[in-house]
Design a protein around this motif. Structure first.
Motif, PDB file in Angstrom:
ATOM      1  N   THR A 187       0.835  -1.195   0.000  1.00  0.00           N
ATOM      2  CA  THR A 187       0.000   0.000   0.000  1.00  0.00           C
ATOM      3  C   THR A 187       0.876   1.254   0.000  1.00  0.00           C
ATOM      4  OG1 THR A 187      -1.923  -0.997   1.071  1.00  0.00           O
ATOM      5  CG2 THR A 187      -1.636   1.363   1.353  1.00  0.00           C
ATOM      6  N   PRO A 188       0.747   2.082  -1.032  1.00  0.00           N
ATOM      7  CA  PRO A 188       1.605   3.273  -1.135  1.00  0.00           C
ATOM      8  C   PRO A 188       1.021   4.454  -0.378  1.00  0.00           C
ATOM      9  CG  PRO A 188       0.283   3.078  -3.102  1.00  0.00           C
ATOM     10  CD  PRO A 188      -0.113   1.919  -2.214  1.00  0.00           C
ATOM     11  N   LEU A 229       3.401  12.667  -6.610  1.00  0.00           N
ATOM     12  CA  LEU A 229       2.671  11.633  -5.884  1.00  0.00           C
ATOM     13  C   LEU A 229       1.918  10.711  -6.839  1.00  0.00           C
ATOM     14  CD1 LEU A 229       1.575  10.418  -3.225  1.00  0.00           C
ATOM     15  CD2 LEU A 229      -0.202  12.190  -3.269  1.00  0.00           C
ATOM     16  N   LEU A 230       1.203  11.272  -7.781  1.00  0.00           N
ATOM     17  CA  LEU A 230       0.427  10.468  -8.724  1.00  0.00           C
ATOM     18  C   LEU A 230       1.332   9.627  -9.612  1.00  0.00           C
ATOM     19  CD1 LEU A 230      -2.297  13.086  -9.664  1.00  0.00           C
ATOM     20  CD2 LEU A 230      -2.690  10.922  -8.473  1.00  0.00           C
ATOM     21  N   CYS A 232       4.340   8.446  -8.752  1.00  0.00           N
ATOM     22  CA  CYS A 232       4.825   7.352  -7.904  1.00  0.00           C
ATOM     23  C   CYS A 232       3.740   6.301  -7.705  1.00  0.00           C
ATOM     24  CB  CYS A 232       5.289   7.894  -6.554  1.00  0.00           C
ATOM     25  SG  CYS A 232       6.815   8.853  -6.586  1.00  0.00           S
ATOM     26  N   ASP A 233       2.517   6.756  -7.527  1.00  0.00           N
ATOM     27  CA  ASP A 233       1.389   5.846  -7.366  1.00  0.00           C
ATOM     28  C   ASP A 233       1.245   4.948  -8.600  1.00  0.00           C
ATOM     29  OD1 ASP A 233      -0.898   5.022  -5.747  1.00  0.00           O
ATOM     30  OD2 ASP A 233      -2.160   5.941  -7.280  1.00  0.00           O
ATOM     31  N   GLU A 234       1.419   5.508  -9.769  1.00  0.00           N
ATOM     32  CA  GLU A 234       1.325   4.738 -11.008  1.00  0.00           C
ATOM     33  C   GLU A 234       2.449   3.706 -11.091  1.00  0.00           C
ATOM     34  OE1 GLU A 234       0.117   2.987 -14.266  1.00  0.00           O
ATOM     35  OE2 GLU A 234      -1.064   4.536 -13.234  1.00  0.00           O
ATOM     36  N   GLN A 237       1.388   0.861  -8.972  1.00  0.00           N
ATOM     37  CA  GLN A 237       0.347   0.110  -9.657  1.00  0.00           C
ATOM     38  C   GLN A 237       0.937  -0.793 -10.743  1.00  0.00           C
ATOM     39  OE1 GLN A 237      -3.377   2.043 -10.738  1.00  0.00           O
ATOM     40  NE2 GLN A 237      -2.819   3.833  -9.519  1.00  0.00           N
ATOM     41  N   PHE A 253      -4.299   2.215  -3.413  1.00  0.00           N
ATOM     42  CA  PHE A 253      -3.615   3.195  -4.244  1.00  0.00           C
ATOM     43  C   PHE A 253      -4.078   4.612  -3.897  1.00  0.00           C
ATOM     44  CE2 PHE A 253      -3.704  -0.648  -7.043  1.00  0.00           C
ATOM     45  CZ  PHE A 253      -2.352  -0.924  -6.940  1.00  0.00           C
ATOM     46  N   VAL A 254      -3.158   5.548  -3.996  1.00  0.00           N
ATOM     47  CA  VAL A 254      -3.411   6.919  -3.566  1.00  0.00           C
ATOM     48  C   VAL A 254      -4.522   7.573  -4.378  1.00  0.00           C
ATOM     49  CG1 VAL A 254      -2.391   9.221  -3.446  1.00  0.00           C
ATOM     50  CG2 VAL A 254      -1.111   7.255  -2.603  1.00  0.00           C
ATOM     51  N   LYS A 255      -4.511   7.376  -5.693  1.00  0.00           N
ATOM     52  CA  LYS A 255      -5.504   8.009  -6.555  1.00  0.00           C
ATOM     53  C   LYS A 255      -6.921   7.588  -6.137  1.00  0.00           C
ATOM     54  CE  LYS A 255      -4.691   8.363 -10.968  1.00  0.00           C
ATOM     55  NZ  LYS A 255      -4.529   8.046 -12.417  1.00  0.00           N
TER      56      LYS A 255
END
Length: 372
Positions: A187-188, A229-230, A232-234, A237, A253-255
């Protein structure tokens, strides 16, 4: 039921205040400062108005006094303190004890490999169950808001449902069982939330640079941070998609967690969260102005016990994560650690971290087998 809490910080104090209300629960605390604690913990709202209190029955720095009859142990310790504490309490653990981490990322499941093999159940919260700030150490805490539901993973995974039933009753909040502890481990949350913000704020810092004032960590959040942030989230994923044999759709995921598709939407969500409005950045004041505090928990935990773990999983499954690499290389530069050698993730300061490779997990098949 006897429950021992490891860690008397913001979150640990709130946990004790909450579960200490239960007359059928005996709460214990392992702390290095037992004389600074009251047996009654007061929980207050954001304005300091008293809400309720909970009782801690046994407070001690001696592991034997609080661990030996504990049915459940919940750690709210920083990740960098977890293994050292586990080594101290390991001789006193009951057979079959449940050991929980809040939150559950940070690699603690690797440190507990022998305990799991001996019959202990390890469980982890995907995220913390609430936001808290100490009002008076050892005596009172501000409750700044709690989650409406929790997500929990366990090793072995067959015990997850039973753990969720107990935790749901204990905290009086809905608990959702996760099919696999990887949903917790990957979990990020803070590992990319905090590191993206720190990188954006301080990546141009050098000795002799000062800020005129303390920066609010969340309320002054920027679109530049959200973009990082987005991205890094990708990358996380992409890592999870590569582990296609495991359904990782419920990794937080953050998004999805913030419900934001664009950097501007993300900034609006984060900067306006009431529970986060008073949280300051890890900075220290000098005669000339403010500078980053590279010894703060933000740096000591979220890079080595956050991004490094994500990077180590990406190495195993063969996924490139260039932005996370860039952020980790910046962390190397400002703190003097060695994670990369000639661009390869094999620096000397990785050997003592809870990376899967350091515990014999070297292939996707090993990952699936261990987290089963």
């Amino acid at each position: 039921m006897n429950i021992c809490i490891l860690g008397g910080g913001n979150l640990g104090t709130l946990v004790m205040g909450d579960i200490g209300r239960r007359k059928d629960i005996s709460v214990r605390l392992l702390t290095s400062r037992p004389d600074d604690w009251n047996h009654i913990i007061e929980v207050c709202d954001n304005d300091g108005i008293f809400k309720y209190s909970g009782r801690v029955d046994i407070i001690s720095s001696n592991p034997e006094e609080v661990i030996s009859d504990a049915d459940i142990i919940i750690s709210t310790l920083p990740s960098y303190m977890f293994n050292r504490t586990m080594q101290k309490i390991k001789p006193f653990l009951k057979a079959g004890v449940w050991i929980g981490m809040m939150p559950g990322n940070g690699g603690s499941e690797c440190y507990c490999k022998e305990l799991i093999e001996s019959g202990c159940t390890l469980f982890g919260f995907q995220r913390v169950y609430g936001i808290a700030r100490i009002k008076e150490y050892g005596k009172s805490v501000y409750d700044l808001g709690k989650k409406k539901e929790l997500f929990i993973g366990a090793i072995p995974s067959c015990n997850t449902t039973d753990v969720c039933k107990v935790i749901e009753d204990l905290f009086n909040v809905k608990c959702n069982p996760l099919a696999n502890y990887l949903h917790v481990a990957l979990t990020p949350a803070n590992p990319i939330l905090h590191t993206a913000r720190l990188y954006e704020m301080f990546h141009n810092y050098s000795e002799g640079v000062y800020w005129e004032k303390m920066i609010s960590f969340y309320t002054e959040w920027t679109d530049e941070t959200s973009t990082i942030l987005l991205a890094c989230d990708e990358e996380v994923q992409t890592l999870c998609r590569r582990l296609a044999t495991v359904d990782l759709k419920r990794v937080g995921f953050v998004k999805e967690y913030f419900g934001a598709e664009t950097p501007h939407q993300m900034t609006a969500k984060i900067s306006n969260m009431i529970s986060l409005k008073n949280i300051q950045s890890p900075m220290i004041v000098t005669e000339e102005g403010y500078i980053p505090d590279f010894k703060s928990r933000y740096f000591m935990e979220d890079f080595p016990f956050g991004l490094c773990i994500i990077k180590s999983f990406s190495e195993i499954v063969g996924v490139e994560i260039p932005l996370i690499d860039k952020i980790l290389m910046w962390f190397e530069k400002v703190t003097g650690v060695e994670y990369y050698v000639d661009g390869k993730f094999e620096g000397k300061d990785l050997k003592n971290l809870p990376l899967p490779q350091n515990f014999g997990i070297n292939s996707p098949e090993d990952i699936i087998a261990y987290y089963r």
